[in-house]
Motif scaffolding. Structure first.
Motif, PDB file in Angstrom:
ATOM      1  N   LEU A   1     -23.448  -2.660  58.075  1.00  0.00           N
ATOM      2  CA  LEU A   1     -23.577  -1.327  57.491  1.00  0.00           C
ATOM      3  C   LEU A   1     -23.135  -0.291  58.525  1.00  0.00           C
ATOM      4  O   LEU A   1     -23.434  -0.421  59.710  1.00  0.00           O
ATOM      5  N   ASN A   2     -22.466   0.748  58.038  1.00  0.00           N
ATOM      6  CA  ASN A   2     -21.966   1.807  58.921  1.00  0.00           C
ATOM      7  C   ASN A   2     -23.099   2.398  59.758  1.00  0.00           C
ATOM      8  O   ASN A   2     -23.975   3.085  59.218  1.00  0.00           O
TER       9      ASN A   2
ATOM     10  N   TYR B   1     -31.102   7.449  50.262  1.00  0.00           N
ATOM     11  CA  TYR B   1     -30.901   8.361  49.144  1.00  0.00           C
ATOM     12  C   TYR B   1     -29.681   7.958  48.322  1.00  0.00           C
ATOM     13  O   TYR B   1     -29.667   8.079  47.102  1.00  0.00           O
ATOM     14  N   THR B   2     -28.637   7.503  48.998  1.00  0.00           N
ATOM     15  CA  THR B   2     -27.438   7.090  48.272  1.00  0.00           C
ATOM     16  C   THR B   2     -27.743   5.918  47.342  1.00  0.00           C
ATOM     17  O   THR B   2     -27.258   5.871  46.212  1.00  0.00           O
TER      18      THR B   2
ATOM     19  N   ILE C   1     -31.690   7.532  56.293  1.00  0.00           N
ATOM     20  CA  ILE C   1     -32.199   8.255  55.125  1.00  0.00           C
ATOM     21  C   ILE C   1     -31.065   8.607  54.169  1.00  0.00           C
ATOM     22  O   ILE C   1     -31.255   8.626  52.947  1.00  0.00           O
ATOM     23  N   ALA C   2     -29.877   8.839  54.702  1.00  0.00           N
ATOM     24  CA  ALA C   2     -28.736   9.124  53.830  1.00  0.00           C
ATOM     25  C   ALA C   2     -28.359   7.875  53.038  1.00  0.00           C
ATOM     26  O   ALA C   2     -28.016   7.960  51.854  1.00  0.00           O
ATOM     27  N   VAL C   3     -28.438   6.734  53.685  1.00  0.00           N
ATOM     28  CA  VAL C   3     -28.160   5.482  52.976  1.00  0.00           C
ATOM     29  C   VAL C   3     -29.203   5.258  51.883  1.00  0.00           C
ATOM     30  O   VAL C   3     -28.875   4.910  50.736  1.00  0.00           O
TER      31      VAL C   3
ATOM     32  N   LEU D   1     -24.110   6.391  59.797  1.00  0.00           N
ATOM     33  CA  LEU D   1     -24.856   7.077  58.740  1.00  0.00           C
ATOM     34  C   LEU D   1     -26.349   7.049  59.045  1.00  0.00           C
ATOM     35  O   LEU D   1     -26.897   5.991  59.360  1.00  0.00           O
ATOM     36  N   PRO D   2     -27.030   8.193  58.923  1.00  0.00           N
ATOM     37  CA  PRO D   2     -28.493   8.178  59.069  1.00  0.00           C
ATOM     38  C   PRO D   2     -29.108   7.282  57.998  1.00  0.00           C
ATOM     39  O   PRO D   2     -28.689   7.323  56.826  1.00  0.00           O
TER      40      PRO D   2
ATOM     41  N   ALA E   1     -29.759   7.138  44.400  1.00  0.00           N
ATOM     42  CA  ALA E   1     -28.943   7.929  43.473  1.00  0.00           C
ATOM     43  C   ALA E   1     -28.191   7.050  42.486  1.00  0.00           C
ATOM     44  O   ALA E   1     -27.791   7.516  41.422  1.00  0.00           O
TER      45      ALA E   1
END
Lengths: 212, 212
Positions: free
Chosen positions: B161-162, B172-173, B168-170, B165-166, B176
């Motif tokens: 995984l990248n 939320y993504t 939390i952003a992952v 990226l934070p 979504a």
DNA sequence: GTCTATACCTCGATAGAC
DNA sequence: GTCTATCGAGGTATAGAC
């Protein structure tokens, strides 16, 4: 409806033009208020009373300009679609198509974070009916879609965009960035600036979650 | 409230347990109806009358079980969150974390396409207040988030995984994806099966739009 | 064209009989 | 606990004076 339009005599200043300018200015103020409230609360929570108060006119006067709440929302959508069209038209078409698509996605997110993106429920049928019959909105949507579609095809042809994805899936994915809840979530977390948020979502959109 | 509960005599079959079972069964039917209507029309468009009709009881009886419309929605959200928790718990934790995250995202999309994913407005404040005080929902959300968070960290550590990226952003993504409008758009286009749609969105989510 | 005032409707929530 | 009947709030849309 209105049949008795007075014919201006030669030499008379164009009164009707002035009145129409006032008319247009007022409708512009109405659409601005609707746009802001739609972005803030969404279609269902927005009331026509609020719009009238924000514009500073009586509610009944609103209905002289727009026949229904749905038409108010459609006008706001048509305006933002026109803004999108103008933005795309202003881009330098000689650049790499993938960069153009990236700029388009960034623009929608900037508009959303600026609180200027109307949010409509996708299920409301009366609203959809009004939208699909609103010429300004439909025309704008068509032109935007054709422009984006051309860049998608070009980006797939030059090998920068995944050719395994159907172009329509790419198009919808880009449109969906305009109402991506991740922007609001991350904004609510309070840890990142708007620029950082947009770069993160742009990264997940174009580069994906997996490491490259 | 109800003070006169008859004490069962010794040797008497447990009447209260039976009554409670009926009570639970009815509330289960209510939550099922709410869940379906929330998925179909969303919170604002769903009316309490519809719920009562679908369950087959009077509206006033609904309010004996749930004190408000917001609590109805919260109960539906708590149930789907519990389903998610159970699904994640049933996954084989020894597999690659990225694959586990992919399965989680796929599950939310399957639930949405099956018409079983409640859709709530993110802006309704009274609804948010009820949700954040609903123990079942909050507990489920916490446990799901912790489990996903652990896999995200592991996937970033193992290089799948990248890492830029934070987490939390992952997170939320991934959340979504449960309300991604692209699923409905592509379904409406009528060109692809549910499985194809899910694979496409999974591809854009994890691999991005750019070619690899 | 704009205003005040209101008709008409839907919805969430409740009272009271049984 | 469930029902019928209803309340009050708030919504869209319109009538009629100016």
């Amino acid at each position: 409806m209105a049949s008795a339009v007075p014919t201006p005599r030669p030499g008379t200043p164009p009164k009707r033009s002035f009145r129409e300018q006032m008319h247009i200015a007022r409708e512009d103020a109405i659409v601005s208020a609707v746009n802001r409230l739609l972005a803030e609360k969404g279609f269902d929570a927005m009331t026509v009373d609020e719009v009238a108060v924000e514009v500073g006119i009586a509610k009944a006067s609103l209905y002289k300009h727009f026949p229904s709440k749905e038409d108010l929302a459609a006008a706001a959508m048509a305006r933002v679609m026109e803004r999108a069209r103008a933005f795309l038209e202003g881009l330098d078409g000689s650049r790499a198509p993938l960069e153009l698509l990236r700029d388009a996605a960034r623009w929608t997110m900037e508009v959303q974070l600026a609180g200027e993106m109307p949010s409509l429920p996708s299920e409301n049928s009366s609203l959809r009916a009004t939208l699909t019959t609103h010429k300004g909105y439909v025309d704008g949507l068509m032109e935007v879609s054709e422009r984006l579609g051309a860049w998608i095809s070009a980006a797939q042809a030059d090998g920068s965009l995944n050719p395994a994805l159907p172009p329509i899936a790419v198009l919808y994915t880009l449109y969906a960035r305009a109402c991506d809840p991740v922007l609001g979530f991350l904004k609510g977390a309070g840890l990142y600036s708007n620029e950082q948020i947009i770069e993160m979502v742009l990264s997940t959109c174009f580069d994906g979650l997996r490491k490259r």
